[in-house]
Design a protein around this motif. Structure first.
Motif, PDB file in Angstrom:
ATOM      1  N   THR A   1       6.035  -2.423  -3.927  1.00  0.00           N
ATOM      2  CA  THR A   1       5.364  -2.437  -5.227  1.00  0.00           C
ATOM      3  C   THR A   1       6.111  -3.254  -6.280  1.00  0.00           C
ATOM      4  O   THR A   1       7.282  -3.001  -6.553  1.00  0.00           O
ATOM      5  CB  THR A   1       5.161  -0.986  -5.733  1.00  0.00           C
ATOM      6  OG1 THR A   1       4.147  -0.383  -4.924  1.00  0.00           O
ATOM      7  CG2 THR A   1       4.696  -0.951  -7.180  1.00  0.00           C
TER       8      THR A   1
ATOM      9  N   SER B   1      -5.960   3.230   3.067  1.00  0.00           N
ATOM     10  CA  SER B   1      -4.915   2.232   2.828  1.00  0.00           C
ATOM     11  C   SER B   1      -4.108   1.892   4.081  1.00  0.00           C
ATOM     12  O   SER B   1      -3.032   1.297   3.991  1.00  0.00           O
ATOM     13  CB  SER B   1      -4.000   2.731   1.705  1.00  0.00           C
ATOM     14  OG  SER B   1      -3.710   4.099   1.893  1.00  0.00           O
ATOM     15  N   GLY B   2      -4.609   2.259   5.256  1.00  0.00           N
ATOM     16  CA  GLY B   2      -3.941   1.852   6.506  1.00  0.00           C
ATOM     17  C   GLY B   2      -2.901   2.853   6.965  1.00  0.00           C
ATOM     18  O   GLY B   2      -3.100   4.066   6.859  1.00  0.00           O
ATOM     19  N   GLY B   3      -1.786   2.351   7.492  1.00  0.00           N
ATOM     20  CA  GLY B   3      -0.675   3.230   7.892  1.00  0.00           C
ATOM     21  C   GLY B   3      -0.790   3.797   9.300  1.00  0.00           C
ATOM     22  O   GLY B   3       0.022   4.626   9.703  1.00  0.00           O
TER      23      GLY B   3
ATOM     24  N   GLY C   1       8.550   0.027  -0.557  1.00  0.00           N
ATOM     25  CA  GLY C   1       7.110   0.306  -0.674  1.00  0.00           C
ATOM     26  C   GLY C   1       6.317  -0.917  -1.076  1.00  0.00           C
ATOM     27  O   GLY C   1       5.088  -0.888  -1.129  1.00  0.00           O
TER      28      GLY C   1
ATOM     29  N   ASN D   1       5.606   1.829   6.812  1.00  0.00           N
ATOM     30  CA  ASN D   1       4.508   0.883   7.051  1.00  0.00           C
ATOM     31  C   ASN D   1       4.842  -0.464   6.421  1.00  0.00           C
ATOM     32  O   ASN D   1       4.459  -1.519   6.927  1.00  0.00           O
ATOM     33  CB  ASN D   1       3.214   1.401   6.414  1.00  0.00           C
ATOM     34  CG  ASN D   1       2.754   2.694   7.056  1.00  0.00           C
ATOM     35  OD1 ASN D   1       2.773   2.825   8.265  1.00  0.00           O
ATOM     36  ND2 ASN D   1       2.349   3.655   6.233  1.00  0.00           N
TER      37      ASN D   1
ATOM     38  N   SER E   1      -4.396   7.358  -1.906  1.00  0.00           N
ATOM     39  CA  SER E   1      -3.101   7.965  -1.675  1.00  0.00           C
ATOM     40  C   SER E   1      -2.052   7.273  -2.562  1.00  0.00           C
ATOM     41  O   SER E   1      -2.202   6.101  -2.897  1.00  0.00           O
ATOM     42  CB  SER E   1      -2.758   7.775  -0.202  1.00  0.00           C
ATOM     43  OG  SER E   1      -1.515   8.332   0.061  1.00  0.00           O
ATOM     44  N   VAL E   2      -0.992   8.011  -2.893  1.00  0.00           N
ATOM     45  CA  VAL E   2       0.053   7.450  -3.757  1.00  0.00           C
ATOM     46  C   VAL E   2       1.429   7.628  -3.128  1.00  0.00           C
ATOM     47  O   VAL E   2       1.771   8.722  -2.673  1.00  0.00           O
ATOM     48  CB  VAL E   2       0.043   8.149  -5.145  1.00  0.00           C
ATOM     49  CG1 VAL E   2       1.152   7.607  -6.033  1.00  0.00           C
ATOM     50  CG2 VAL E   2      -1.303   8.002  -5.829  1.00  0.00           C
ATOM     51  N   GLY E   3       2.191   6.516  -3.068  1.00  0.00           N
ATOM     52  CA  GLY E   3       3.582   6.584  -2.646  1.00  0.00           C
ATOM     53  C   GLY E   3       4.446   6.152  -3.824  1.00  0.00           C
ATOM     54  O   GLY E   3       5.055   6.956  -4.520  1.00  0.00           O
ATOM     55  N   THR E   4       4.441   4.849  -4.095  1.00  0.00           N
ATOM     56  CA  THR E   4       5.151   4.341  -5.270  1.00  0.00           C
ATOM     57  C   THR E   4       4.206   4.151  -6.466  1.00  0.00           C
ATOM     58  O   THR E   4       4.663   3.949  -7.584  1.00  0.00           O
ATOM     59  CB  THR E   4       5.805   2.982  -4.957  1.00  0.00           C
ATOM     60  OG1 THR E   4       4.782   2.084  -4.498  1.00  0.00           O
ATOM     61  CG2 THR E   4       6.865   3.118  -3.891  1.00  0.00           C
ATOM     62  N   GLY E   5       2.905   4.147  -6.210  1.00  0.00           N
ATOM     63  CA  GLY E   5       1.926   4.059  -7.305  1.00  0.00           C
ATOM     64  C   GLY E   5       1.302   2.684  -7.510  1.00  0.00           C
ATOM     65  O   GLY E   5       0.369   2.538  -8.307  1.00  0.00           O
ATOM     66  N   GLY E   6       1.799   1.682  -6.802  1.00  0.00           N
ATOM     67  CA  GLY E   6       1.282   0.320  -7.001  1.00  0.00           C
ATOM     68  C   GLY E   6      -0.184   0.173  -6.613  1.00  0.00           C
ATOM     69  O   GLY E   6      -0.961  -0.498  -7.303  1.00  0.00           O
ATOM     70  N   THR E   7      -0.546   0.803  -5.498  1.00  0.00           N
ATOM     71  CA  THR E   7      -1.935   0.695  -5.034  1.00  0.00           C
ATOM     72  C   THR E   7      -2.875   1.329  -6.053  1.00  0.00           C
ATOM     73  O   THR E   7      -3.898   0.735  -6.431  1.00  0.00           O
ATOM     74  CB  THR E   7      -2.076   1.415  -3.668  1.00  0.00           C
ATOM     75  OG1 THR E   7      -1.079   0.901  -2.800  1.00  0.00           O
ATOM     76  CG2 THR E   7      -3.447   1.202  -3.069  1.00  0.00           C
TER      77      THR E   7
ATOM     78  N   LYS F   1      -0.519  -5.949  -0.957  1.00  0.00           N
ATOM     79  CA  LYS F   1       0.764  -6.029  -1.653  1.00  0.00           C
ATOM     80  C   LYS F   1       1.572  -7.274  -1.271  1.00  0.00           C
ATOM     81  O   LYS F   1       2.338  -7.792  -2.066  1.00  0.00           O
ATOM     82  CB  LYS F   1       1.597  -4.785  -1.344  1.00  0.00           C
ATOM     83  CG  LYS F   1       1.113  -3.540  -2.047  1.00  0.00           C
ATOM     84  CD  LYS F   1       1.924  -2.370  -1.564  1.00  0.00           C
ATOM     85  CE  LYS F   1       1.779  -1.196  -2.475  1.00  0.00           C
ATOM     86  NZ  LYS F   1       2.719  -0.122  -2.112  1.00  0.00           N
TER      87      LYS F   1
ATOM     88  N   ASN G   1      -3.260  -1.417   2.159  1.00  0.00           N
ATOM     89  CA  ASN G   1      -2.578  -1.876   0.943  1.00  0.00           C
ATOM     90  C   ASN G   1      -1.424  -2.841   1.251  1.00  0.00           C
ATOM     91  O   ASN G   1      -0.960  -3.549   0.377  1.00  0.00           O
ATOM     92  CB  ASN G   1      -2.108  -0.680   0.107  1.00  0.00           C
ATOM     93  CG  ASN G   1      -1.085   0.165   0.822  1.00  0.00           C
ATOM     94  OD1 ASN G   1      -0.854   0.012   2.017  1.00  0.00           O
ATOM     95  ND2 ASN G   1      -0.471   1.065   0.092  1.00  0.00           N
TER      96      ASN G   1
ATOM     97  N   TYR H   1      -0.028   9.403   4.773  1.00  0.00           N
ATOM     98  CA  TYR H   1      -0.787   9.073   3.548  1.00  0.00           C
ATOM     99  C   TYR H   1      -2.262   9.470   3.618  1.00  0.00           C
ATOM    100  O   TYR H   1      -2.721  10.368   2.916  1.00  0.00           O
ATOM    101  CB  TYR H   1      -0.684   7.570   3.258  1.00  0.00           C
ATOM    102  CG  TYR H   1       0.699   7.111   2.898  1.00  0.00           C
ATOM    103  CD1 TYR H   1       1.212   7.305   1.621  1.00  0.00           C
ATOM    104  CD2 TYR H   1       1.510   6.474   3.838  1.00  0.00           C
ATOM    105  CE1 TYR H   1       2.489   6.882   1.295  1.00  0.00           C
ATOM    106  CE2 TYR H   1       2.787   6.050   3.513  1.00  0.00           C
ATOM    107  CZ  TYR H   1       3.269   6.256   2.240  1.00  0.00           C
ATOM    108  OH  TYR H   1       4.529   5.843   1.921  1.00  0.00           O
TER     109      TYR H   1
END
Ligand SMILES: Cc1ncc(COP(=O)(O)O)c(C=O)c1O
Length: 308
Positions: free
Chosen positions: A151, A285-287, A149, A71, A176-182, A46, A42, A257
């Motif tokens: 986003t 999504s990598g990482g 993140g 990341n 996976s969700v961190g900030t939600g942009g993906t 992004k 992602n 993630y």
């Protein structure tokens, strides 16, 4: 990013595990992690339109925020170096100013030319306030700001390019969700019969609201059962799962993630959450750059390490 990079897509890799055939569920992983070793998953999505925008506005510096293992920090530094843009990372934790070179993510970001500003956790919480940004502004020249993140609207636009027409056969899409942009990008480009499930890597119920800022669609849900205690928190069971999954499928996942995502999906399969015949697409999504740093933490705690 560069014209050559435009249009790059992650390959789909089917997972062959006995639990999947037993439950008659198909699981395919979209290997966005293979797009690039640093600007992978992602992060590539992004940053793409944000870097184009910074260039278009004639700004030669990107300023962004992140924690010690971020990341996003690693990817922004690398991308800035590649595309001739200076990068400044505002890093959470003053204590890191003394020994950042021992942190693999920050050492790598610095090697790619990122300049750091270390700030206290308290100051970091105020980073979105305009007064805080003005203070930074006084010290620094003009810059293009990318939030924590990574986003923003342009990041979501990039994440809308993760899915391809061949993904229309899947009825469940997981990320996976961190900030939600993906997740918002995936939701925006999904089809109406597809159900999107987000697996947060951190605790908190703010995410749904954040995701709604970037999408008007309703074909999605959030499953909060697999954060393992919060951001960057791991258990022995999670590490064992990451090693088992890699050995069986040859797909590496990260502890923050994507390991939690795949653990969650397979646990739901085990517990008959999906009806037979369900076709799931999980976005990798990598990482993976974060594994080295996490292994240093695991070693200190005498926990099993993630096999690389
Ligand atoms: C590898 C990886 N996967 C997933 C996410 C979550 O993405 P988002 O913040 O867009 O929800 C992140 C964080 O940005 C990440 O680094």
């Amino acid at each position: 990013m560069g014209p050559k990079a435009l249009g790059v897509q992650g390959i789909n890799q089917e997972v062959d595990l006995s639990i999947l055939s037993k439950k008659q569920v198909t699981l395919v992983v979209k290997r966005e992690d293979l797009l690039h070793p640093f600007i992978s998953g992602n992060k590539y999505r992004k940053l793409k339109y944000n870097i184009l925008e910074a260039k278009q506005r004639g700004l030669d510096t990107i300023l962004t925020f992140g924690g010690a293992y971020s990341n996003h920090i690693a990817a922004t530094a690398y991308a800035g170096n590649l595309y001739g843009i200076k990068t400044i990372g505002v890093i959470r934790g003053e204590e890191l100013s003394e020994n950042w070179m021992l942190n693999p993510t920050l050492a790598e970001a610095h090697r790619h030319g990122m300049d750091f500003r270390f700030i206290s956790r308290e100051a970091y919480r105020r980073k979105s306030e305009s007064t805080f940004l003005k203070l930074l502004d006084k010290d620094l020249g003009p810059y293009y700001l990318i939030p924590e993140g990574g986003t923003n609207v342009l990041a979501v636009k990039g994440c809308e390019e993760i899915l391809t027409p061949q993904d229309r056969d899947f009825n469940v899409l997981c990320s996976s969700v961190g900030t939600g942009g993906t997740l918002a990008g995936i939701i925006n480009s999904s089809l109406s019969y597809q159900r999107i499930i987000g697996f947060p890597a951190l605790k908190g119920d703010f995410l749904k609201k954040d995701i709604r800022n970037f999408t008007a669609k309703e074909n999605w849900e959030i499953n909060t059962d697999y954060h393992f205690g919060g951001y960057a928190k791991v258990s022995e069971a999670l590490i064992e799962f990451i090693n088992y999954f890699k050995e069986k499928t040859n797909i590496p996942t990260d502890p923050i993630y994507t390991g939690k995502l795949l653990f969650g999906i397979l646990d739901l399969v085990k517990n008959d959450y999906f009806i037979p015949g369900t076709k799931i697409l999980a976005i990798h999504s990598g990482g993976l750059q974060g594994i080295t740093g996490m292994n240093l933490v695991l070693k200190k705690k005498n926990l099993p390490l993630i096999k690389v």
